[in-house]
Design a protein around this motif. Structure first.
Motif, PDB file in Angstrom:
ATOM      1  N   ILE A  94      17.587  34.885  51.207  1.00  0.00           N
ATOM      2  CA  ILE A  94      18.341  34.548  50.009  1.00  0.00           C
ATOM      3  C   ILE A  94      17.409  33.793  49.064  1.00  0.00           C
ATOM      4  O   ILE A  94      16.774  32.819  49.465  1.00  0.00           O
ATOM      5  CB  ILE A  94      19.556  33.654  50.338  1.00  0.00           C
ATOM      6  N   ILE A  95      17.341  34.253  47.820  1.00  0.00           N
ATOM      7  CA  ILE A  95      16.589  33.557  46.780  1.00  0.00           C
ATOM      8  C   ILE A  95      17.599  33.075  45.749  1.00  0.00           C
ATOM      9  O   ILE A  95      18.440  33.845  45.297  1.00  0.00           O
ATOM     10  CB  ILE A  95      15.550  34.477  46.115  1.00  0.00           C
ATOM     11  N   LYS A  96      17.499  31.797  45.412  1.00  0.00           N
ATOM     12  CA  LYS A  96      18.408  31.238  44.415  1.00  0.00           C
ATOM     13  C   LYS A  96      17.676  30.203  43.591  1.00  0.00           C
ATOM     14  O   LYS A  96      16.601  29.739  43.970  1.00  0.00           O
ATOM     15  CB  LYS A  96      19.637  30.629  45.089  1.00  0.00           C
ATOM     16  N   LYS A  97      18.275  29.836  42.472  1.00  0.00           N
ATOM     17  CA  LYS A  97      17.684  28.772  41.661  1.00  0.00           C
ATOM     18  C   LYS A  97      17.850  27.445  42.383  1.00  0.00           C
ATOM     19  O   LYS A  97      18.867  27.179  43.013  1.00  0.00           O
ATOM     20  CB  LYS A  97      18.323  28.726  40.283  1.00  0.00           C
TER      21      LYS A  97
ATOM     22  N   VAL B 229      14.189  28.820  45.184  1.00  0.00           N
ATOM     23  CA  VAL B 229      13.997  28.525  46.597  1.00  0.00           C
ATOM     24  C   VAL B 229      14.400  29.752  47.397  1.00  0.00           C
ATOM     25  O   VAL B 229      15.281  30.515  46.992  1.00  0.00           O
ATOM     26  CB  VAL B 229      14.799  27.284  47.051  1.00  0.00           C
ATOM     27  N   LEU B 230      13.723  29.934  48.513  1.00  0.00           N
ATOM     28  CA  LEU B 230      13.985  31.073  49.387  1.00  0.00           C
ATOM     29  C   LEU B 230      14.430  30.544  50.736  1.00  0.00           C
ATOM     30  O   LEU B 230      13.770  29.674  51.317  1.00  0.00           O
ATOM     31  CB  LEU B 230      12.711  31.906  49.534  1.00  0.00           C
ATOM     32  N   TYR B 231      15.557  31.056  51.195  1.00  0.00           N
ATOM     33  CA  TYR B 231      16.108  30.655  52.483  1.00  0.00           C
ATOM     34  C   TYR B 231      16.106  31.845  53.439  1.00  0.00           C
ATOM     35  O   TYR B 231      16.472  32.956  53.073  1.00  0.00           O
ATOM     36  CB  TYR B 231      17.556  30.166  52.339  1.00  0.00           C
TER      37      TYR B 231
ATOM     38  N   GLU C  53      17.531  31.332  57.015  1.00  0.00           N
ATOM     39  CA  GLU C  53      18.127  30.329  57.895  1.00  0.00           C
ATOM     40  C   GLU C  53      17.878  28.916  57.381  1.00  0.00           C
ATOM     41  O   GLU C  53      18.746  28.089  57.403  1.00  0.00           O
ATOM     42  CB  GLU C  53      17.655  30.475  59.339  1.00  0.00           C
ATOM     43  N   GLU C  54      16.662  28.636  56.927  1.00  0.00           N
ATOM     44  CA  GLU C  54      16.311  27.335  56.356  1.00  0.00           C
ATOM     45  C   GLU C  54      15.469  27.585  55.119  1.00  0.00           C
ATOM     46  O   GLU C  54      15.007  28.706  54.885  1.00  0.00           O
ATOM     47  CB  GLU C  54      15.525  26.504  57.378  1.00  0.00           C
ATOM     48  N   LEU C  55      15.267  26.554  54.320  1.00  0.00           N
ATOM     49  CA  LEU C  55      14.410  26.711  53.153  1.00  0.00           C
ATOM     50  C   LEU C  55      12.990  26.940  53.659  1.00  0.00           C
ATOM     51  O   LEU C  55      12.437  26.103  54.374  1.00  0.00           O
ATOM     52  CB  LEU C  55      14.468  25.464  52.266  1.00  0.00           C
ATOM     53  N   CYS C  56      12.420  28.086  53.319  1.00  0.00           N
ATOM     54  CA  CYS C  56      11.092  28.410  53.832  1.00  0.00           C
ATOM     55  C   CYS C  56      10.115  28.803  52.736  1.00  0.00           C
ATOM     56  O   CYS C  56       8.983  29.175  53.027  1.00  0.00           O
ATOM     57  CB  CYS C  56      11.179  29.485  54.905  1.00  0.00           C
ATOM     58  N   GLY C  57      10.531  28.696  51.471  1.00  0.00           N
ATOM     59  CA  GLY C  57       9.616  28.987  50.394  1.00  0.00           C
ATOM     60  C   GLY C  57      10.187  28.576  49.053  1.00  0.00           C
ATOM     61  O   GLY C  57      11.394  28.412  48.910  1.00  0.00           O
ATOM     62  N   TYR C  58       9.287  28.378  48.093  1.00  0.00           N
ATOM     63  CA  TYR C  58       9.740  28.084  46.742  1.00  0.00           C
ATOM     64  C   TYR C  58       8.667  28.439  45.729  1.00  0.00           C
ATOM     65  O   TYR C  58       7.493  28.615  46.055  1.00  0.00           O
ATOM     66  CB  TYR C  58      10.160  26.621  46.604  1.00  0.00           C
TER      67      TYR C  58
ATOM     68  N   TYR D  18       7.385  37.068  51.279  1.00  0.00           N
ATOM     69  CA  TYR D  18       8.298  36.125  50.629  1.00  0.00           C
ATOM     70  C   TYR D  18       7.728  35.595  49.319  1.00  0.00           C
ATOM     71  O   TYR D  18       8.464  35.397  48.360  1.00  0.00           O
ATOM     72  CB  TYR D  18       8.656  34.982  51.566  1.00  0.00           C
ATOM     73  N   GLY D  19       6.433  35.355  49.272  1.00  0.00           N
ATOM     74  CA  GLY D  19       5.815  34.916  48.026  1.00  0.00           C
ATOM     75  C   GLY D  19       5.981  35.970  46.947  1.00  0.00           C
ATOM     76  O   GLY D  19       6.340  35.668  45.806  1.00  0.00           O
TER      77      GLY D  19
END
Length: 126
Positions: free
Chosen positions: A2-5, A47-49, A51-56, A83-84
């Motif tokens: 999931i990518i969200k602001k 931010v990218l989730y 299960e947990e936040l794993c990227g931004y 993901y990047g």
């Protein structure tokens, strides 16, 4: 995935991600944390989730002249899953009429992604 602001609710997890990256990112969570919190509030940040936040990815819009990516970070345990690239593609989807540029000191990553080098950044010293 999931990518969200980014919102302030993501702050704790985001700073935990930055801190685990180590000394190269230390000023963001240590000496200049308050300043970076302000920068996040005035930036376009995704931010990218998984299960947990794993990227931004944090960037700024130069009034339509370009979107400049300042920070891109993916947790070491989640690298190699594109993901990047997904974070950068989200920016292009949300701002399709604006050129997107990366401010980088890891050029080999962006070259591997197939992005073209269009300039150089210099530090202005007095």
């Amino acid at each position: 995935m999931i990518i969200k602001k980014y919102t302030q609710a993501d702050e704790k997890a985001l700073f935990a991600l930055i801190e685990q990256e180590g000394v190269e990112w230390a000023e963001y969570y240590d000496t200049k944390k308050e300043q970076y919190q302000k920068a996040l509030a005035h930036s376009i940040t995704y931010v990218l989730y998984e299960e947990e936040l794993c990227g931004y990815c944090r960037c700024r819009n130069d009034d339509g002249f370009g979107i400049y990516i300042y920070d891109l970070l993916v947790d070491k345990n989640y690298r190699g899953k594109s993901y990047g690239r997904a974070l950068m593609q989200q920016i292009k989807r949300d701002y399709p009429q604006v050129a997107v540029y990366v401010m980088s000191d890891v050029n080999s990553y962006y070259e591997k992604q197939g992005y073209a080098e269009v300039g150089t950044i210099f530090a202005v010293e007095l």
